[in-house]
Design a protein around this motif. Structure first.
Motif, mmCIF file in Angstrom:
data_model
loop_
_atom_site.group_PDB
_atom_site.id
_atom_site.type_symbol
_atom_site.label_atom_id
_atom_site.label_comp_id
_atom_site.label_asym_id
_atom_site.label_seq_id
_atom_site.Cartn_x
_atom_site.Cartn_y
_atom_site.Cartn_z
ATOM 1 N N PRO A 1 0.849 -1.200 0.000
ATOM 2 C CA PRO A 1 0.000 0.000 0.000
ATOM 3 C C PRO A 1 0.884 1.250 0.000
ATOM 4 C CG PRO A 1 0.116 -0.964 2.197
ATOM 5 C CD PRO A 1 0.871 -1.893 1.290
ATOM 6 N N PRO A 2 0.409 2.352 -0.574
ATOM 7 C CA PRO A 2 1.221 3.576 -0.523
ATOM 8 C C PRO A 2 1.476 3.965 0.934
ATOM 9 C CG PRO A 2 -0.720 3.875 -1.922
ATOM 10 C CD PRO A 2 -0.866 2.553 -1.254
ATOM 11 N N GLU A 3 2.641 4.554 1.176
ATOM 12 C CA GLU A 3 2.959 4.978 2.549
ATOM 13 C C GLU A 3 1.862 5.888 3.082
ATOM 14 O OE1 GLU A 3 6.849 6.717 2.894
ATOM 15 O OE2 GLU A 3 7.825 4.790 2.509
ATOM 16 N N GLY A 4 1.465 5.677 4.302
ATOM 17 C CA GLY A 4 0.472 6.530 4.938
ATOM 18 C C GLY A 4 -0.965 6.090 4.678
ATOM 19 N N GLU A 5 -1.163 5.200 3.691
ATOM 20 C CA GLU A 5 -2.520 4.803 3.312
ATOM 21 C C GLU A 5 -3.272 4.162 4.488
ATOM 22 O OE1 GLU A 5 -4.437 5.286 0.841
ATOM 23 O OE2 GLU A 5 -5.989 3.776 1.124
ATOM 24 N N LEU B 1 2.771 3.546 9.519
ATOM 25 C CA LEU B 1 1.962 2.357 9.789
ATOM 26 C C LEU B 1 1.212 2.577 11.100
ATOM 27 C CD1 LEU B 1 1.640 -0.442 8.421
ATOM 28 C CD2 LEU B 1 3.240 -1.321 10.131
ATOM 29 N N PRO B 2 -0.130 2.359 11.115
ATOM 30 C CA PRO B 2 -0.859 2.681 12.351
ATOM 31 C C PRO B 2 -0.352 1.848 13.532
ATOM 32 C CG PRO B 2 -2.306 1.609 10.727
ATOM 33 C CD PRO B 2 -1.004 1.877 10.042
ATOM 34 N N GLU B 3 -0.084 2.545 14.619
ATOM 35 C CA GLU B 3 0.455 1.851 15.803
ATOM 36 C C GLU B 3 -0.630 1.043 16.492
ATOM 37 O OE1 GLU B 3 2.637 4.272 18.615
ATOM 38 O OE2 GLU B 3 3.716 5.134 16.891
ATOM 39 N N GLY B 4 -0.248 -0.097 17.009
ATOM 40 C CA GLY B 4 -1.187 -0.887 17.807
ATOM 41 C C GLY B 4 -2.120 -1.759 16.983
ATOM 42 N N VAL B 5 -2.063 -1.651 15.651
ATOM 43 C CA VAL B 5 -2.911 -2.511 14.813
ATOM 44 C C VAL B 5 -2.061 -3.733 14.427
ATOM 45 C CG1 VAL B 5 -4.234 -2.701 12.669
ATOM 46 C CG2 VAL B 5 -4.167 -0.523 13.914
ATOM 47 N N PRO B 6 -2.514 -4.948 14.779
ATOM 48 C CA PRO B 6 -1.688 -6.108 14.462
ATOM 49 C C PRO B 6 -1.512 -6.312 12.962
ATOM 50 C CG PRO B 6 -3.786 -6.779 15.459
ATOM 51 C CD PRO B 6 -3.745 -5.288 15.490
ATOM 52 N N VAL B 7 -0.286 -6.682 12.586
ATOM 53 C CA VAL B 7 0.021 -7.013 11.194
ATOM 54 C C VAL B 7 0.203 -8.526 11.126
ATOM 55 C CG1 VAL B 7 1.736 -6.796 9.346
ATOM 56 C CG2 VAL B 7 1.109 -4.784 10.721
ATOM 57 N N VAL B 8 -0.500 -9.148 10.185
ATOM 58 C CA VAL B 8 -0.487 -10.612 10.062
ATOM 59 C C VAL B 8 0.174 -10.977 8.742
ATOM 60 C CG1 VAL B 8 -1.943 -12.670 9.932
ATOM 61 C CG2 VAL B 8 -2.658 -10.726 11.354
ATOM 62 N N ARG B 9 1.184 -11.866 8.801
ATOM 63 C CA ARG B 9 1.829 -12.278 7.546
ATOM 64 C C ARG B 9 1.043 -13.418 6.913
ATOM 65 N NH1 ARG B 9 5.655 -16.516 8.376
ATOM 66 N NH2 ARG B 9 5.342 -17.404 10.443
ATOM 67 N N LYS C 1 -2.994 4.468 7.579
ATOM 68 C CA LYS C 1 -3.296 5.394 8.684
ATOM 69 C C LYS C 1 -4.658 6.076 8.500
ATOM 70 C CE LYS C 1 -1.150 9.332 10.006
ATOM 71 N NZ LYS C 1 0.006 10.223 10.177
ATOM 72 N N ARG C 2 -5.145 6.045 7.254
ATOM 73 C CA ARG C 2 -6.420 6.723 6.968
ATOM 74 C C ARG C 2 -7.622 6.035 7.611
ATOM 75 N NH1 ARG C 2 -7.935 6.292 1.462
ATOM 76 N NH2 ARG C 2 -9.694 7.554 2.143
ATOM 77 N N TYR C 3 -7.455 4.774 8.037
ATOM 78 C CA TYR C 3 -8.610 3.995 8.502
ATOM 79 C C TYR C 3 -8.576 3.887 10.030
ATOM 80 C CZ TYR C 3 -8.362 3.143 3.569
ATOM 81 O OH TYR C 3 -8.300 3.355 2.209
ATOM 82 N N PRO C 4 -9.386 4.691 10.718
ATOM 83 C CA PRO C 4 -9.241 4.785 12.176
ATOM 84 C C PRO C 4 -9.715 3.554 12.935
ATOM 85 C CG PRO C 4 -11.119 6.092 11.414
ATOM 86 C CD PRO C 4 -10.432 5.580 10.191
ATOM 87 N N ASN C 5 -10.519 2.690 12.285
ATOM 88 C CA ASN C 5 -11.088 1.550 13.023
ATOM 89 C C ASN C 5 -10.511 0.193 12.617
ATOM 90 O OD1 ASN C 5 -12.747 3.220 14.559
ATOM 91 N ND2 ASN C 5 -14.226 3.352 12.862
ATOM 92 N N LEU C 6 -9.327 0.218 12.003
ATOM 93 C CA LEU C 6 -8.727 -1.052 11.572
ATOM 94 C C LEU C 6 -8.462 -1.956 12.761
ATOM 95 C CD1 LEU C 6 -5.887 -0.458 8.929
ATOM 96 C CD2 LEU C 6 -8.104 -1.604 8.625
ATOM 97 N N LYS C 7 -8.883 -3.217 12.613
ATOM 98 C CA LYS C 7 -8.619 -4.183 13.700
ATOM 99 C C LYS C 7 -7.391 -5.035 13.391
ATOM 100 C CE LYS C 7 -13.568 -4.725 14.454
ATOM 101 N NZ LYS C 7 -14.656 -5.671 14.325
ATOM 102 N N ALA C 8 -7.088 -5.209 12.112
ATOM 103 C CA ALA C 8 -5.890 -5.958 11.733
ATOM 104 C C ALA C 8 -5.550 -5.660 10.272
ATOM 105 C CB ALA C 8 -6.100 -7.468 11.898
ATOM 106 N N VAL C 9 -4.257 -5.736 9.978
ATOM 107 C CA VAL C 9 -3.788 -5.611 8.594
ATOM 108 C C VAL C 9 -3.227 -6.963 8.189
ATOM 109 C CG1 VAL C 9 -2.098 -4.513 7.074
ATOM 110 C CG2 VAL C 9 -3.206 -3.165 8.874
ATOM 111 N N PHE C 10 -3.765 -7.542 7.115
ATOM 112 C CA PHE C 10 -3.263 -8.816 6.597
ATOM 113 C C PHE C 10 -2.368 -8.532 5.394
ATOM 114 C CE2 PHE C 10 -7.218 -9.832 8.739
ATOM 115 C CZ PHE C 10 -6.859 -10.951 9.489
ATOM 116 N N SER C 11 -1.166 -9.088 5.434
ATOM 117 C CA SER C 11 -0.275 -8.956 4.279
ATOM 118 C C SER C 11 -0.670 -10.015 3.250
ATOM 119 C CB SER C 11 1.171 -9.176 4.721
ATOM 120 O OG SER C 11 2.002 -9.310 3.589
#
Ligand code: NDP
Ligand code: OXD
Length: 309
Positions: free
Chosen positions: A48-52, A78-86, A54-64
């Motif tokens: 995703p483009p850098e900063g993209e 990258l939004p802090e505190g949002v788990p990133v899953v590989r 961060k635009r979503y305030p209610n993200l519960k997880a980011v899946f790669s």
């Protein structure tokens, strides 16, 4: 519940169809998304483009979408505190093992030499070595490295691996940490890199490492382009310290047209296709993880972003 998806390769409706079949209640939006950012609960993304995010305030997880998460770790916002899953899914694992087995055979069976002979119309048999005469050394004993080693076992190669923490794998001589690196390299005839790209592993395939391999060793890089110091490989190939390389990933992708790898007779290249996430099987892994989180259970395969993998 809503998921935003951004993938790399256009696979038509494969992702949306697989998500609809496995999780009909999930609303799926494709990137670029111009709806309400607050409505997005999950993101399934590749580069995703850098900063993209961060635009979503209610993200519960980011899946790669991929196993590697360097494309996310490089985002300073990258939004802090949002788990990133590989991505861990059987299609991606199987594809990588196919490629690694093929690439090991490419070197073991002198295919670069036969390709050169063919160009010159030379008919000459080269003395074949038995598989047990060679040691395959795997950098990275994670999901992909271990599966590739398992798939290599039936051929009879001696197998070794290197990881950060100690491992015990039947039929594989395991080394770990900086302390185990030199001994691992000293016994490796065909070196395979399946490490994640982190500050610690960047540039690990360099002149110093090549000099520690037995003369004439082969190098297979399927990790990331950032693992390889490309000019060091070219020098090691020119001096015959390295007999050949199979490369799937590069410092700059697509590889620039004037890059010396394109014409190098001892380099076999592919355009970052060693393995690809398979939407049909990947979606099952993502959906199972979302359902786990929604049921109050822990997510699987969460990345330690401080460690970088
Ligand atoms: P995992 O996270 O499962 O495994 C990573 C392995 O690397 C672990 O064994 C880990 O050690 C080891 N490692 C990490 N850092 C170090 C270090 N500093 N020193 C020694 N060992 C280290 O990853 P996967 O197997 O799922 O994926 C590996 C990589 O493959 C991805 O990150 C990606 O870059 C690449 N890849 C490339 C593809 C392509 O098409 N070319 C496709 C898919 C992935 P430990 O076990 O001790 O933690
Ligand atoms: C991955 C890749 O990390 O395809 O999965 O490179």
């Amino acid at each position: 519940m809503a998921l935003l998806i951004k993938t790399d390769i256009d696979r038509g409706d494969a992702w949306a169809e697989a998500l609809a079949a496995n999780y009909p209640e999930l609303k799926v939006y494709s990137w670029p998304y111009d709806g309400d950012p607050a409505a997005i609960d999950y993101a399934l993304v590749w580069q995703p483009p850098e900063g993209e995010l961060k635009r979503y305030p209610n993200l519960k997880a980011v899946f790669s979408v991929g196993a590697g998460v360097d494309h996310l770790a490089s985002d300073p916002d990258l939004p802090e505190g949002v788990p990133v899953v590989r991505m861990v899914e059987p299609g991606l694992t199987a594809g990588m093992s196919e490629y690694v087995v093929w690439a090991v055979m490419n070197h073991h069976r002198f295919m670069l030499d036969y390709a050169a002979q063919r160009r010159e119309k030379v008919w000459e048999e080269l003395l074949q070595l038995p598989a047990e005469a060679r040691q395959v050394g795997m950098l990275g004993l994670g999901v992909l490295g271990r599966d590739a080693l398992e798939k290599l076992k039936p051929f009879g190669f001696r197998l070794a691996g290197w990881s950060r923490s100690p491992k015990s794998i039947s039929g594989v001589t395991c080394f770990h940490g900086i302390g185990g690196f030199d001994e691992f390299l000293a016994g490796t005839d065909i070196l395979v890199c399946l490490l994640p790209l982190t500050p610690e592993t960047e540039g690990i395939l360099n002149a110093e490492a090549f000099a520690k391999l037995p003369a004439g060793a082969a190098v297979i890089n399927v990790g990331r382009g950032g693992h390889l110091v490309e000019k060091d490989l070219l020098e090691a190939l020119d001096s015959d310290q390295i007999s050949g390389a199979t490369l799937d990933v590069f410092q700059q992708e697509p590889l620039p047209e004037d890059h010396p790898f394109w014409e190098h007779p001892r380099v076999f290249m592919t355009p970052h296709i060693a393995s690809m996430t398979v939407p049909e099987t990947a979606v099952r892994a993502v959906v199972a993880n979302i359902q786990r989180l929604e049921a109050g259970e822990a997510l699987q395969h969460v990345v330690d972003m401080k460690r970088g993998y």
